[in-house]
Enzyme design. Structure first.
Site, mmCIF file in Angstrom:
data_model
loop_
_atom_site.group_PDB
_atom_site.id
_atom_site.type_symbol
_atom_site.label_atom_id
_atom_site.label_comp_id
_atom_site.label_asym_id
_atom_site.label_seq_id
_atom_site.Cartn_x
_atom_site.Cartn_y
_atom_site.Cartn_z
ATOM 1 N N GLU A 44 -5.982 -0.474 -8.167
ATOM 2 C CA GLU A 44 -4.988 0.414 -8.759
ATOM 3 C C GLU A 44 -3.883 -0.475 -9.321
ATOM 4 O O GLU A 44 -3.286 -1.253 -8.570
ATOM 5 C CB GLU A 44 -4.359 1.299 -7.679
ATOM 6 C CG GLU A 44 -5.070 2.588 -7.395
ATOM 7 C CD GLU A 44 -4.313 3.429 -6.356
ATOM 8 O OE1 GLU A 44 -3.896 4.528 -6.706
ATOM 9 O OE2 GLU A 44 -4.147 2.988 -5.202
ATOM 10 N N ASN A 100 -4.127 6.477 -1.834
ATOM 11 C CA ASN A 100 -3.575 6.784 -0.513
ATOM 12 C C ASN A 100 -2.882 8.144 -0.481
ATOM 13 O O ASN A 100 -2.788 8.777 0.558
ATOM 14 C CB ASN A 100 -2.606 5.690 -0.060
ATOM 15 C CG ASN A 100 -3.364 4.444 0.372
ATOM 16 O OD1 ASN A 100 -4.556 4.497 0.625
ATOM 17 N ND2 ASN A 100 -2.670 3.314 0.430
ATOM 18 N N SER A 120 0.818 -1.209 0.000
ATOM 19 C CA SER A 120 0.000 0.000 0.000
ATOM 20 C C SER A 120 0.851 1.259 0.000
ATOM 21 O O SER A 120 0.352 2.336 -0.298
ATOM 22 C CB SER A 120 -0.972 -0.004 1.173
ATOM 23 O OG SER A 120 -0.378 -0.513 2.326
ATOM 24 N N HIS A 145 -2.763 -2.899 -6.424
ATOM 25 C CA HIS A 145 -3.191 -2.423 -5.110
ATOM 26 C C HIS A 145 -4.685 -2.633 -4.941
ATOM 27 O O HIS A 145 -5.498 -1.884 -5.480
ATOM 28 C CB HIS A 145 -2.803 -0.941 -4.946
ATOM 29 C CG HIS A 145 -3.144 -0.380 -3.605
ATOM 30 N ND1 HIS A 145 -3.535 0.912 -3.397
ATOM 31 C CD2 HIS A 145 -3.153 -0.967 -2.381
ATOM 32 C CE1 HIS A 145 -3.778 1.104 -2.112
ATOM 33 N NE2 HIS A 145 -3.551 -0.019 -1.479
HETATM 34 P P1 NAI Z 1 -1.355 -9.622 7.192
HETATM 35 O O1 NAI Z 1 -0.410 -9.422 8.300
HETATM 36 O O2 NAI Z 1 -2.759 -9.979 7.461
HETATM 37 O O3 NAI Z 1 -0.788 -10.737 6.215
HETATM 38 C C1 NAI Z 1 0.523 -10.866 5.860
HETATM 39 C C2 NAI Z 1 0.826 -12.341 5.755
HETATM 40 O O4 NAI Z 1 2.064 -12.521 5.098
HETATM 41 C C3 NAI Z 1 0.936 -13.037 7.100
HETATM 42 O O5 NAI Z 1 0.051 -14.137 7.135
HETATM 43 C C4 NAI Z 1 2.371 -13.483 7.146
HETATM 44 O O6 NAI Z 1 2.550 -14.721 7.833
HETATM 45 C C5 NAI Z 1 2.690 -13.627 5.695
HETATM 46 N N1 NAI Z 1 4.107 -13.594 5.411
HETATM 47 C C6 NAI Z 1 5.053 -12.803 5.948
HETATM 48 N N2 NAI Z 1 6.261 -13.119 5.421
HETATM 49 C C7 NAI Z 1 6.061 -14.093 4.528
HETATM 50 C C8 NAI Z 1 6.916 -14.832 3.667
HETATM 51 N N3 NAI Z 1 8.203 -14.603 3.630
HETATM 52 N N4 NAI Z 1 6.354 -15.776 2.871
HETATM 53 C C9 NAI Z 1 5.031 -16.003 2.913
HETATM 54 N N5 NAI Z 1 4.196 -15.341 3.709
HETATM 55 C C10 NAI Z 1 4.705 -14.398 4.521
HETATM 56 O O7 NAI Z 1 -1.265 -8.295 6.294
HETATM 57 P P2 NAI Z 1 -2.269 -7.719 5.219
HETATM 58 O O8 NAI Z 1 -3.132 -6.711 5.850
HETATM 59 O O9 NAI Z 1 -2.881 -8.835 4.482
HETATM 60 O O10 NAI Z 1 -1.296 -6.919 4.263
HETATM 61 C C11 NAI Z 1 -0.493 -7.560 3.302
HETATM 62 C C12 NAI Z 1 0.002 -6.529 2.293
HETATM 63 O O11 NAI Z 1 -1.112 -5.893 1.691
HETATM 64 C C13 NAI Z 1 0.852 -5.417 2.876
HETATM 65 O O12 NAI Z 1 1.827 -5.074 1.923
HETATM 66 C C14 NAI Z 1 -0.143 -4.280 3.039
HETATM 67 O O13 NAI Z 1 0.471 -3.020 3.015
HETATM 68 C C15 NAI Z 1 -0.996 -4.488 1.827
HETATM 69 N N6 NAI Z 1 -2.332 -3.904 1.887
HETATM 70 C C16 NAI Z 1 -3.073 -4.010 3.011
HETATM 71 C C17 NAI Z 1 -4.353 -3.470 3.047
HETATM 72 C C18 NAI Z 1 -5.173 -3.595 4.278
HETATM 73 O O14 NAI Z 1 -6.218 -2.919 4.361
HETATM 74 N N7 NAI Z 1 -4.831 -4.440 5.221
HETATM 75 C C19 NAI Z 1 -4.924 -2.760 1.893
HETATM 76 C C20 NAI Z 1 -4.080 -2.771 0.736
HETATM 77 C C21 NAI Z 1 -2.832 -3.310 0.753
#
Ligand code: NAI
Length: 726
Positions: free
Chosen positions: A474, A512, A441, A462
């Protein structure tokens, strides 16, 4: 069965009529279009078809059916809206349609509507004027009067016929919201007389037309609503209660910003208070009035903008053909990764979901199941489809199954080192052609691509949360991203049902980036002593789904804090975060997810009142002084739209259209205002600049008007020149 001389099609355009044994089957198949729409030409032809049915005495009954795969009739051609230069013109069109449908209703021969696929707006109003309606038991068959979503009301008798057919409350539920009714529900409420398998639709319809002609079948009256419902609706006092409740509910939902639902309500009410004829007159008059409102113009613009985006290749000509995406790998089975997987399997994509630990993979798979299950519960898909979708997704903690992925989407932690690590790893196992998309993000895609051996394959996708509900995607391109990668990613995003805008790489991308100064300004208002609820209320009244402080609680205070810091680093003082937000971040409050934020949350995460104790963390403490709604809106909204103008100036977005769609679909900018650029146009760029300058005198330098606005004000230009639609 004998076949009488098949009547020749009246005009070789959209309607063809074939007569067998006295039953005319009229097939609607608009040439060169994927769906059937109603426009002036079709209307003329429809009139001729009615003439023929009236005149030809060998015809005893008729069936109206569609030649399209998944639509009966999608409603009026929205291009017709551009003709509404005055209320009178629109009213006249509505009157003409009403007369035509009255003719259909009272035609010498019974007409059966054979409905498979979307039956919307004017399409449903045609069906309502038919003597008998058959719908197919198929997820694609949905019925709706979505006119209010374009700022108008049903104008071809829908406000009069529907309530009489299905009862007042069922009808209001459809007319005031525009929502879809599935085939089975339509049948249950009496909107359809019969529910059949698609394979036998035509045959059953022909048989029913013949039976109606012979007098061996009558329409079954199955108006639903139950005995209590009937008691309430069948007398004026009961109806008055229903109308008053509906009005209250509508006002609560629309906050007075959308006049059409109230107008529709009035048209329905009029028909009951007087009679159907007066109801129809009122319907046409109000249709005319609504068709020229600014709200309708903005909603129609959003419709055209979305449609034009669907056809936009997203790259300079010549655009290469997108490659097929049949299998994807998703890295990170967290909130976003699982969300993306859930929409992908629904489109038939094979998905490998990878996380670092089995437990997280399991949680991710369960989350995917949850989303798809909801569609089953809502009967939007069949049990078979549900099972098929879930067999498409598999989980892993290594890269097994990634060897033939067409696309890998990473949604791991928001940490550049982690993103680099997974990118390097996955490039070892996937083919050279595989696209690597990041769902980051905040991190510029160019920086992520630095770890790649094939930066031409690296792109941003995104998604917004929750992925299955938010319509925007996006797609972020870097100077190194190839055209093939771009068009393929866009095509896949569209396949997932998303409205895709293509933006150039830069901090915060588009959505954003414009959100950031808006949130900051809300924080600065807090620094200055404005009460939390005043800020949220002012912006909710402006038309945002929730106010900025509630939004921060929802997104996560920690996440907002991090994003804010990145933006400040990139853009300097203009985007310096508020002291208030920083203090709350430092105090460790995270918002709704931690059940401790600006507001109180109960065990289930339900929002309560402002958590007064948070004021102790803020610079001006509990001492709050009231602030004008106007001042709140001016500061926050102008901060946002000024930044939107800068993104156009910087080439982050390609057109005002993309900026408007991005803001409305991505961050909930009020749709009835059309988006930041349409908003600036309707206020006048000179007036925007004047306000910004006045604010900049008070709060330098963060309201310094974007250069593009200064130039446009001088030249008296608009983002959308007069007469241009998108
Ligand atoms: P989250 O913390 O729920 O999920 C991240 C997952 O990635 C975790 O399950 C973790 O175990 C896993 N992970 C970490 N390192 C890893 C690796 N080396 N190999 C495989 N899996 C791994 O986070 P979330 O909220 O899903 O965010 C993920 C991405 O999406 C981030 O880059 C965030 O900025 C982006 N994002 C988040 C939004 C939101 O509203 N939460 C909206 C748009 C983008």
């Amino acid at each position: 069965m004998t076949t009488t001389a098949a009547a020749k099609p009246t005009t070789p355009y959209a309607l063809t009529t074939e007569v067998h044994d006295g039953i005319a089957v009229v097939t609607f198949d608009l040439p060169n279009e994927s769906v059937n729409k109603l426009d002036a030409t079709v209307a003329r032809e429809f009139g001729e078809m009615l003439d023929q049915l009236e005149r030809d005495e060998s015809i005893r009954g008729a069936v109206l059916i569609s030649g399209k795969a998944d639509t009966f009739i999608a409603g009026a051609d929205i291009n017709e809206f551009l003709k509404f230069t005055s209320p009178t013109v629109a009213e006249r069109m509505s009157r003409e349609g009403q007369l035509m449908f009255d003719r259909l209703e009272t035609l010498r021969v019974p007409v059966v509507a054979a409905i498979h696929g979307a039956c919307l707006g004017g399409g449903l109003e045609i069906a309502l004027a038919c003597r008998y309606r058959i719908v197919t038991d198929h997820p694609k068959t949905v019925l709706a009067l979505p006119e209010v979503q374009l700022g108008v009301i049903p104008g071809f008798g829908g406000t009069q016929r529907l309530p009489r057919l299905v009862g007042l409350r069922n009808a209001l539920d459809m007319i005031l919201t525009g929502k879809n009714t599935r085939a089975k529900k339509a049948w249950q409420m009496g909107l359809a007389d019969e529910l059949v398998h698609p394979a036998i639709l035509r045959d059953v319809a022909v048989r029913r037309a013949r039976e109606l002609a012979d007098g061996t079948r009558k329409r079954a009256s199955r108006k639903s609503g139950g005995a209590a419902g009937a008691l309430l609706e069948d007398n004026p006092a009961g109806r008055a209660i229903v109308f008053s409740q509906a009005r209250k509910e509508t006002l609560k939902k629309t906050k007075g910003h959308y006049p059409a639902p109230l107008a529709a309500l009035r048209a329905v009410e009029y028909g009951y208070r007087f009679d159907r004829d007066r109801g129809l007159e009122e319907e046409a008059r109000l249709f005319g009035e609504m068709a020229v409102t600014d709200v309708s113009k903005q909603l129609v613009f959003l419709f055209f903008a979305t449609t034009s985006l669907k056809k936009d290749p997203g790259v300079d000509a010549p655009a290469p053909e997108p490659a097929p995406i049949d299998k994807i790998g998703i890295l990170g089975a967290g909130f976003m990764g699982a969300g993306i997987a859930s929409v992908a399997v629904q489109q038939g994509t094979v998905v490998r979901l990878k996380d670092a630990q089995h437990e997280r993979v399991g949680k991710g798979l369960a989350a995917v199941r949850e989303v798809v299950k909801e569609r089953l519960t809502r009967k939007q898909i069949t049990r078979q489809q549900f099972d098929d979708m879930l067999t498409l997704v598999g989980g892993t903690i290594d890269y097994s199954g990634f060897g033939n992925a067409d696309l890998v989407i990473e949604a791991v932690f928001e940490d550049l080192a982690v993103k680099h690590a997974v990118l390097r790893e996955v490039e070892q196992v996937v083919p050279d052609r595989t696209i690597f998309a990041s769902n980051t993000s905040t991190i510029p895609i160019t920086r992520i691509a630095q770890a790649s051996a094939r930066p031409e394959n690296v792109i941003g996708m995104h998604f917004f949360s929750p992925v299955h509900k938010m319509p925007l995607l996006e797609v972020i391109v870097t100077p190194a991203t190839s055209k093939e990668t771009t068009v393929t990613t866009i095509a896949y995003g569209r396949k997932l049902g998303k409205t895709v805008i293509v933006v150039n790489d830069g901090p915060g991308f588009y959505a954003n980036r414009i959100l950031s100064p808006y949130i900051n300004e809300a924080g600065k208002l807090l620094d200055q002593g404005a009460p939390i609820e005043s800020i949220d209320r002012a912006l909710a009244n402006f038309g945002f789904p929730v106010g900025p402080i509630t939004l921060v609680d929802e997104v996560g205070i920690d996440v907002a804090g991090k994003a804010g810091a990145i933006m400040a680093e990139a853009f300097g003082e203009r985007m310096a975060p508020s002291a208030s937000l920083q203090k709350v971040v430092e105090a460790g409050r995270t918002g709704r997810k931690g059940k401790k934020g600006f507001y109180q949350y109960d065990e289930k995460g339900k929002k309560g009142k402002v958590d007064e104790s948070i004021y102790d963390l803020l610079p001006t403490g509990r001492q709050r002084s009231p602030m004008d709604d106007e001042e709140i809106v001016r500061r926050t909204v102008l901060a946002m739209v000024n930044e939107a103008a800068r993104t156009l100036e910087d080439g982050i977005i390609r057109t005002p259209r993309d900026g408007d769609i991005g803001a409305v679909f991505g961050i909930g900018f009020p749709p009835f205002r059309g988006g930041p650029f349409r908003y600036m146009d309707s206020r006048g760029i000179e007036s925007i600049v004047r306000d910004l300058e006045e604010l900049n005198d008070r709060f330098p330098p963060r309201f310094q008007p974007a250069q593009i606005l200064l130039d446009m004000a001088r030249k008296k230009e608009r983002f959308y020149p007069e007469g241009r639609i998108v």
